[in-house]
Design an enzyme around this catalytic site. Structure first.
Site, PDB file in Angstrom:
ATOM      1  N   SER A 153       0.831  -1.209   0.000  1.00  0.00           N
ATOM      2  CA  SER A 153       0.000   0.000   0.000  1.00  0.00           C
ATOM      3  C   SER A 153       0.866   1.259   0.000  1.00  0.00           C
ATOM      4  O   SER A 153       0.347   2.362   0.002  1.00  0.00           O
ATOM      5  CB  SER A 153      -0.926   0.004   1.219  1.00  0.00           C
ATOM      6  OG  SER A 153      -0.168  -0.090   2.411  1.00  0.00           O
ATOM      7  N   ASN A 182      -2.652  -2.315  13.502  1.00  0.00           N
ATOM      8  CA  ASN A 182      -4.096  -2.090  13.401  1.00  0.00           C
ATOM      9  C   ASN A 182      -4.530  -0.780  14.053  1.00  0.00           C
ATOM     10  O   ASN A 182      -5.299  -0.015  13.492  1.00  0.00           O
ATOM     11  CB  ASN A 182      -4.856  -3.265  14.022  1.00  0.00           C
ATOM     12  CG  ASN A 182      -4.681  -4.547  13.217  1.00  0.00           C
ATOM     13  OD1 ASN A 182      -4.106  -4.524  12.130  1.00  0.00           O
ATOM     14  ND2 ASN A 182      -5.178  -5.654  13.732  1.00  0.00           N
ATOM     15  N   HIS A 231     -39.683  21.427 -13.841  1.00  0.00           N
ATOM     16  CA  HIS A 231     -39.711  20.545 -15.017  1.00  0.00           C
ATOM     17  C   HIS A 231     -39.020  21.221 -16.214  1.00  0.00           C
ATOM     18  O   HIS A 231     -39.371  20.955 -17.353  1.00  0.00           O
ATOM     19  CB  HIS A 231     -41.152  20.179 -15.416  1.00  0.00           C
ATOM     20  CG  HIS A 231     -41.996  19.690 -14.295  1.00  0.00           C
ATOM     21  ND1 HIS A 231     -42.250  18.351 -14.085  1.00  0.00           N
ATOM     22  CD2 HIS A 231     -42.653  20.340 -13.292  1.00  0.00           C
ATOM     23  CE1 HIS A 231     -43.049  18.215 -13.031  1.00  0.00           C
ATOM     24  NE2 HIS A 231     -43.297  19.403 -12.525  1.00  0.00           N
ATOM     25  N   SER A 285     -12.101  23.814 -28.707  1.00  0.00           N
ATOM     26  CA  SER A 285     -12.285  22.541 -29.371  1.00  0.00           C
ATOM     27  C   SER A 285     -11.076  22.258 -30.238  1.00  0.00           C
ATOM     28  O   SER A 285     -10.452  23.174 -30.768  1.00  0.00           O
ATOM     29  CB  SER A 285     -13.538  22.621 -30.236  1.00  0.00           C
ATOM     30  OG  SER A 285     -13.488  21.691 -31.290  1.00  0.00           O
ATOM     31  N   LYS A 333     -15.854  27.240 -30.680  1.00  0.00           N
ATOM     32  CA  LYS A 333     -16.378  26.706 -29.434  1.00  0.00           C
ATOM     33  C   LYS A 333     -15.744  27.309 -28.181  1.00  0.00           C
ATOM     34  O   LYS A 333     -14.560  27.609 -28.148  1.00  0.00           O
ATOM     35  CB  LYS A 333     -16.164  25.178 -29.379  1.00  0.00           C
ATOM     36  CG  LYS A 333     -16.957  24.412 -30.420  1.00  0.00           C
ATOM     37  CD  LYS A 333     -18.455  24.440 -30.222  1.00  0.00           C
ATOM     38  CE  LYS A 333     -18.893  23.713 -28.989  1.00  0.00           C
ATOM     39  NZ  LYS A 333     -18.558  22.294 -28.952  1.00  0.00           N
ATOM     40  N   ASN A 336     -16.356  26.041 -24.424  1.00  0.00           N
ATOM     41  CA  ASN A 336     -17.101  24.982 -23.746  1.00  0.00           C
ATOM     42  C   ASN A 336     -17.007  25.085 -22.227  1.00  0.00           C
ATOM     43  O   ASN A 336     -15.937  25.390 -21.698  1.00  0.00           O
ATOM     44  CB  ASN A 336     -16.559  23.623 -24.178  1.00  0.00           C
ATOM     45  CG  ASN A 336     -16.760  23.379 -25.662  1.00  0.00           C
ATOM     46  OD1 ASN A 336     -17.773  23.777 -26.217  1.00  0.00           O
ATOM     47  ND2 ASN A 336     -15.783  22.731 -26.278  1.00  0.00           N
ATOM     48  N   GLU A 343     -18.892  20.731 -16.704  1.00  0.00           N
ATOM     49  CA  GLU A 343     -19.153  19.357 -17.142  1.00  0.00           C
ATOM     50  C   GLU A 343     -18.331  18.338 -16.370  1.00  0.00           C
ATOM     51  O   GLU A 343     -18.833  17.294 -15.953  1.00  0.00           O
ATOM     52  CB  GLU A 343     -18.835  19.222 -18.631  1.00  0.00           C
ATOM     53  CG  GLU A 343     -19.792  19.980 -19.526  1.00  0.00           C
ATOM     54  CD  GLU A 343     -19.330  19.915 -20.975  1.00  0.00           C
ATOM     55  OE1 GLU A 343     -19.954  19.230 -21.771  1.00  0.00           O
ATOM     56  OE2 GLU A 343     -18.309  20.572 -21.297  1.00  0.00           O
ATOM     57  N   GLN A 357      -7.781  -2.588   3.915  1.00  0.00           N
ATOM     58  CA  GLN A 357      -6.748  -1.786   3.250  1.00  0.00           C
ATOM     59  C   GLN A 357      -7.314  -1.057   2.036  1.00  0.00           C
ATOM     60  O   GLN A 357      -6.785  -0.039   1.611  1.00  0.00           O
ATOM     61  CB  GLN A 357      -5.583  -2.687   2.826  1.00  0.00           C
ATOM     62  CG  GLN A 357      -4.487  -1.925   2.107  1.00  0.00           C
ATOM     63  CD  GLN A 357      -3.287  -2.804   1.816  1.00  0.00           C
ATOM     64  OE1 GLN A 357      -2.721  -3.415   2.726  1.00  0.00           O
ATOM     65  NE2 GLN A 357      -2.908  -2.896   0.556  1.00  0.00           N
ATOM     66  N   LYS A 370      -8.342   3.107   1.556  1.00  0.00           N
ATOM     67  CA  LYS A 370      -7.563   4.336   1.394  1.00  0.00           C
ATOM     68  C   LYS A 370      -7.602   5.004   0.026  1.00  0.00           C
ATOM     69  O   LYS A 370      -7.914   6.187  -0.094  1.00  0.00           O
ATOM     70  CB  LYS A 370      -6.121   4.075   1.824  1.00  0.00           C
ATOM     71  CG  LYS A 370      -5.988   4.136   3.333  1.00  0.00           C
ATOM     72  CD  LYS A 370      -4.621   3.802   3.833  1.00  0.00           C
ATOM     73  CE  LYS A 370      -4.754   3.095   5.168  1.00  0.00           C
ATOM     74  NZ  LYS A 370      -5.432   1.753   5.065  1.00  0.00           N
TER      75      LYS A 370
END
Lengths: 456, 456, 456, 456
Positions: free
Chosen positions: B22, B109, B155, B276, B282, B284, B289, B321, B324
């Site tokens: 780890s 532990n 809506h 783009s 463009k 964006n 996003e 483990q 993490k």
């Protein structure tokens, strides 16, 4: 980044560049990106869209860049945003005007779609190899312990005796279905998206079939909007991976239980266990535990990608960039898990006497007693009830079935006679002589059939 | 690894070492590990469990190791498995026998449980700071546009006019609840586990309250088995993060929609947008996003950790483990998202005329007409029906409400009279003069109250 | 439906009505809907918005409707779409014009938000009661078996001896944290949304504080847009439920393992087990298994609601109707699980001799040997290594620690002397005399403290 | 329940019976259970395991029971636990000893496995029909609007013009892949498990191939342990359903956006929209919203079942009972969603003039300008940069591309000449004449090909 910020007057904020960059993880696609660009350049030249000489320069440049990357000489600049831009920028450094033509008749949208499909196809092949290797390990330990009997469990309660190889073959079957799923996913992935442009197709006389052939695809995508927004094949891989990890988690659970002092059915090789920082006597089945734990990771990735895709309008949204780390993590986790499990199963030793001892314990043959009564003419439901009471009586008296005398048997059904003592673990196994059953002959045949499937 | 493989005759397989290590990700905990070990050494000396001189050597050594790590001079050897072993091994290199005493009265532990709690506490503080910063950005843009009117939607249909700052304050409230959740999580985390040993407590005269004080915890854990197996606080962080990302995803969705040419309600700063690779025009909203997309990641991590924990027997299993990487990814994703959203909101410009134009469109004041009839004595249901028919009539005739003459109104209810033409966007807003409502005075008061809360 | 389709010329398609109706599940909210409408009518009258006489008729009518529902005399017509419309329609049948005034100064959006908050508050109270009951059961079995020793496990490997009540108290602590979470969720829920209207507030002189008092809320929502779109409190309940089910799944896993013939640590009451359709001897821990399995359901609901909320623009979207079935299912699953687990734990019998036998097995005291050497002056790392080798030797020789003679001990460390034989399970337990540790005196004190907490 | 509690002395607790019963939901399987039992009885008689006369009585009795259930005359007693026991108990009431023989050579484990596979096969067929119907609806609206132009979007920003039918065909392709997945799932499901017994096979001379033929399966399961514990086919259905709902959620998102006043691209039929309880003017796209929202439900079910299966030891555990409600809910949700979406798409009307107006807006032809320069000999990167600057200039000057004079063009590239004004939406569409592209001829061909695929 400069290549694509033509209309902009200022650069992205530093935190934005960090947030939006993907080069730290999509550099893994360098090989597929170069493969795709090479085919693209070749096609552009063939179709007369760029001069053949430029295509040659491009292809040579790309080949050099591959070398630079593989020899660790390539600088992955975060400001270049992604692997596609990084390679193109380097190519332009190397080849000037020729390099500036590579992106003709292509968009990052279809380029990314291509790269990730090429990558996925490769990784499905790798996954299938590892699945087969694990099946091989499982089959080998099953074959090596053909006659070992163990308790079959339901609800973790001892149910009926089974052969150890029969139990192992259950996992073999699961992995076979996993293979089927990955093969189906391969077919779904094996469709070539290049030539879709940003979303609408391209205004150049490109040859998409040629690209498909060059790149080893069996077909081309049918709709340009769908082609740049589709990630089904990745979801399909992730769903297949989730189911496969679920299978591994079941095997892992059993290995962990079997290595407990109370079961003590198997011995895992030291190379596949670890010790404790404080308790000197411990030999822990960490590999199995980690495999079980990593199931969560693969489930989480599936859920993550499904969530990301939910409700996205067509065609391409930047949300889709989130497909990659997630997917790479699933690929890595699944493949490394399959690999270590193959090693672990390959070195596992059975303690067959302990298994046998567990089989002798309790009333594992009670179902056989009921079936005995059925053969003597009793209806199954009556037989089941009679044996239920008999078991209850025996448990109360602290006796095993063998220890009951015939009179005691006959208190529960007059159909019991002396031949009831012939019922044994061996007779129980042998009697289950049906396709898919645990009788020695059926298991032998199943082992052979499995070995044949594997060798294909 | 050698420290803990005393009873083993062979090392872990290479693939196993890779699978189980780890250190590649838990090295992030080095600071908390050193902090914990320092307090532990001090306590051991105070209690006479190790000599004071050894404790001094240990503490000095640990301080040096921290320096080595922070200056990039520390070698993270994968064979040392995890950050705890890596630091201890280096300490022993430096201090010999003294270092070999550090792990007295401690297990990995409880050490891991401590480190991850220290880390989580720090990161909750960081998260709260970023939440506050984003609230500040939102409040600032709300204050700067106090009088801007926009359509309120249900809506995605235009419903009733609202003030833009009122809409922004909805997000302010969401983030306030997020803060409450992270604060509750802080309290849950602020409990000191060291002294629980492997699972059963420790046979040394340790002083756990002293450790808690040294390390800045308000309490100590009450049960040693629970202490080493508990990851509730991480799940609580991940659940709070998931809800918070859900909030960001809603904001992101609105920003994306508002930047569309069809809505055109806002202008995002160039620093927070990208271009783009193929379409030069463009601009964006990639940051929004990506933030929306990263919601999937944080949901997936929550689901992953919940899955990993499911069905684990007590006390510690290696599955844990897996907590993490998952957790670190959520921490990083949430914090970077909050940070870039704060920047983005801080530079966002409104196109208030476009918003106003949208308000004028359609029958946004229909509810006000119904309420008008109620004030004239009609029951609400009748009023609602009458206005429904009136709107249907107007739409059919291609007229706005203003364009209907009073006769046309009166076809639907005799209660309509000339004052119906006084109904306007402004009157509609002003009328909603209730706590939590969108009238200018209420919104002004709400902005002030929000600013006060923030400045605390 | 007719009430709200004023501008429409045709009804919803049948399949659409089926798809969009919620009455089949939200009828569960009838009591809270009537409670809310009653308070609303009272407030409308108090503020002079409707005549007092109308309010009286409404309140009386609502009371009658409650009676009709509770006596099974109410017809839930699917064409009435939801419980709110069904009750209002019946009220209008009963009271005519008065009933048509009830929906004045209210929208279904804030009405639904109110009902679901009232419901959630009630169910949190019910959940807390069941949590306490389960804690009580666990505590009782712990108290009744104060002196029972069992192996503590890590990695399912025998680690160190612990007291059975100590193990049980670990679950007591988990459930205490669950209670904390549900209490925090109660506070989050205890905020009154009525008066927010559809999204913008209401153009009537309503008294929201009065409503809060009537309905027993401690505060009112601060922003009308947020109020109708917020479902945080439901997500918070679901996250707390997921963590709580995770705890139950861990307990369930242990119970299943403990009832296996190999462990044979406990006996579950017949009332909490089931038999087999084919194997007469089986006594299966189905309740524990189902509880473990239902964890998936509760996780899935959390994931489902998070997904539904992702990326929704403000204020209200119909997607939000999907909150209810999901939530009801989590409430039912959690509460029934807590209830059956309380019963199951309350009737569980220990086989303490089997537990003791398991404690004697293996090298469970190895850590104590290492700590012995530390007390004799050895550094912990050296002690750990020495004992590791000693255990390896003993295992090879097929001897228990007790069976080794002092010479054998001294091969591994000269510090061993005759008093090593005084190390026993009892000495190991007693030595762990630290807060949170498993020594008899600490466990006794912890039991008392738990009992006190519970009686509050 | 009494049939299977032979060894027990007391019944299950009431709360336990409620908790463990499945009859309230698995009664849905009655038809498949009777189908399976009928084939089983026939096989038992054919093999001489029970008398032919008994089999006839059983089959007749089962047929009568089917009638009772379908006519609402069957009492589903909760104490009978599940549909299998309920039918068998009724059969025994009707046929006495004959009925008591039905469960010979069978276990509930393989019986349940059979029933759920029969059910799944049926529902896959139903799902495929609904997928095809939705494809038909989509294709019809595409064909009816062949020449309609709309903006293609990336990042919700106007990108390039596309034909509306091209956009629709993207969804057609997604649904085609969904069909492929469900067909693969059918093959995975189409394997007969009966004859596996509880887990080990059966000690009777059964004929499993005969059963497979009678029940319409193409193969039999190969391993009895795997057969009773396998739920892969259900997970595969759920994964396919999740991906399919993701597709629907994308379509739903677009429909919701398109019905906004700001886009105003489409008109949904009144039968597929709903009104507001308070705002008389509203016409809300509730069906689309609910479909988008229900995506969460289907994702949640997938996650729930994956979680339930994680870490289960072989063979059967009661956790597996949790497979059904979850699965039924996914089947119902997916099928009803497909059905209402088919209706909704079939009645949707385009506002093609609004779409066209949106196409004219902005700099949608900028890419075409870049491609123009490429055709004039510029490299793509240079062309892209030049046009980027030109767009930036035009935007600053508040001019459309058409409004720029040739001198202004030439400031950015000398290659611009008078023919630049020939670039139009129509030329842009026509130029994308590549397989999968949006040129009218390609789209026409694609529509024809789609219609052919559908008619197969």
């Amino acid at each position: 980044m400069s290549h694509i910020r033509g209309r902009f007057q200022k650069p992205a904020e530093k935190i934005v560049a960090d947030y939006t960059q993907s080069i730290s993880f999509d550099k893994r696609l360098y090989r597929h990106d170069i493969q795709g660009s090479t085919a693209h350049a070749r096609m552009l030249a063939k179709q007369g869209i760029i001069p053949a000489a430029d295509a040659e320069l491009i292809i040579k440049g790309l080949e050099e860049i591959r070398g630079e990357i593989e020899q660790g000489r390539f600088e992955f600049k975060p400001e270049l945003e992604d692997i596609h831009m990084a390679i193109e920028a380097r190519l332009i450094e190397k080849t000037g005007e020729a390099g500036r033509k590579l992106h003709t008749a292509r968009s990052r949208n279809d380029q990314v779609a291509l790269d990730i499909r090429l990558y996925t196809k490769d990784e499905i092949v790798n996954t299938l190899e590892r699945l087969t290797a694990l099946q091989g390990s499982i089959l080998t330990v099953a074959e090596a312990n053909k006659a070992v009997v163990m308790p079959g469990y339901t609800h973790m309660q001892i149910a009926q005796p089974v052969l150890f190889p029969h139990h192992m073959l259950a996992y073999f079957e699961m992995l076979s279905r996993d293979e089927d799923r990955f093969r189906a996913c391969y077919n779904m992935t094996d469709v070539m998206p290049l030539g879709s442009g940003a979303l609408a197709g391209l205004p150049y006389p490109i040859d998409r079939e040629f690209l498909a052939q060059e790149l080893g695809f069996k077909a081309i995508t049918k709709n340009s909007i769908d082609a740049v927004s589709d990630r089904d094949f990745m979801l399909e891989y992730e769903a297949a991976a989730a189911i496969c990890m679920m299978h591994l988690s079941r095997l892992a659970e059993e290995l962990v239980i079997w290595t407990s002092a109370e079961f003590d059915f198997i011995d895992l090789d030291e190379g596949y266990t670890t010790g404790s920082s404080i308790m000197p006597q411990k030999k822990n089945p960490d590999v199995a535990e980690l495999g079980r734990g990593k199931t969560g990771r693969v489930y989480g990735n599936l859920m993550g990608l499904l969530t990301t895709m939910k409700g996205l309008p067509l065609a391409y949204d930047r949300d889709l960039q989130e497909d990659k780390e997630n997917f790479f993590d699933t690929v890595d986790t699944l493949q490394s898990s399959l690999e270590v499990f193959a090693g672990m199963m390959g070195t596992m030793k059975l303690k067959s006497q302990n298994m046998r001892r567990a089989v002798e314990r309790g009333y594992i043959l009670a179902t056989d007693l009921a079936d005995y009564l059925v053969r003597k003419g009793e209806s199954f439901r009556n037989a089941h009830e009679a044996v239920g009471k008999l078991v209850s009586y025996a448990a109360g008296a602290g006796k095993s079935l063998k220890q009951l005398d015939i009179k005691e048997y006959q208190q529960f059904s007059a159909r019991f006679s002396q031949d009831v003592y012939e019922i044994s673990v061996e007779s129980s196994l042998a009697a289950r002589d049906v396709p898919g059953g645990t009788s020695p002959s059926r298991v032998n045949a199943a082992l052979k059939e499995a070995r044949q499937r594997l060798s294909k």
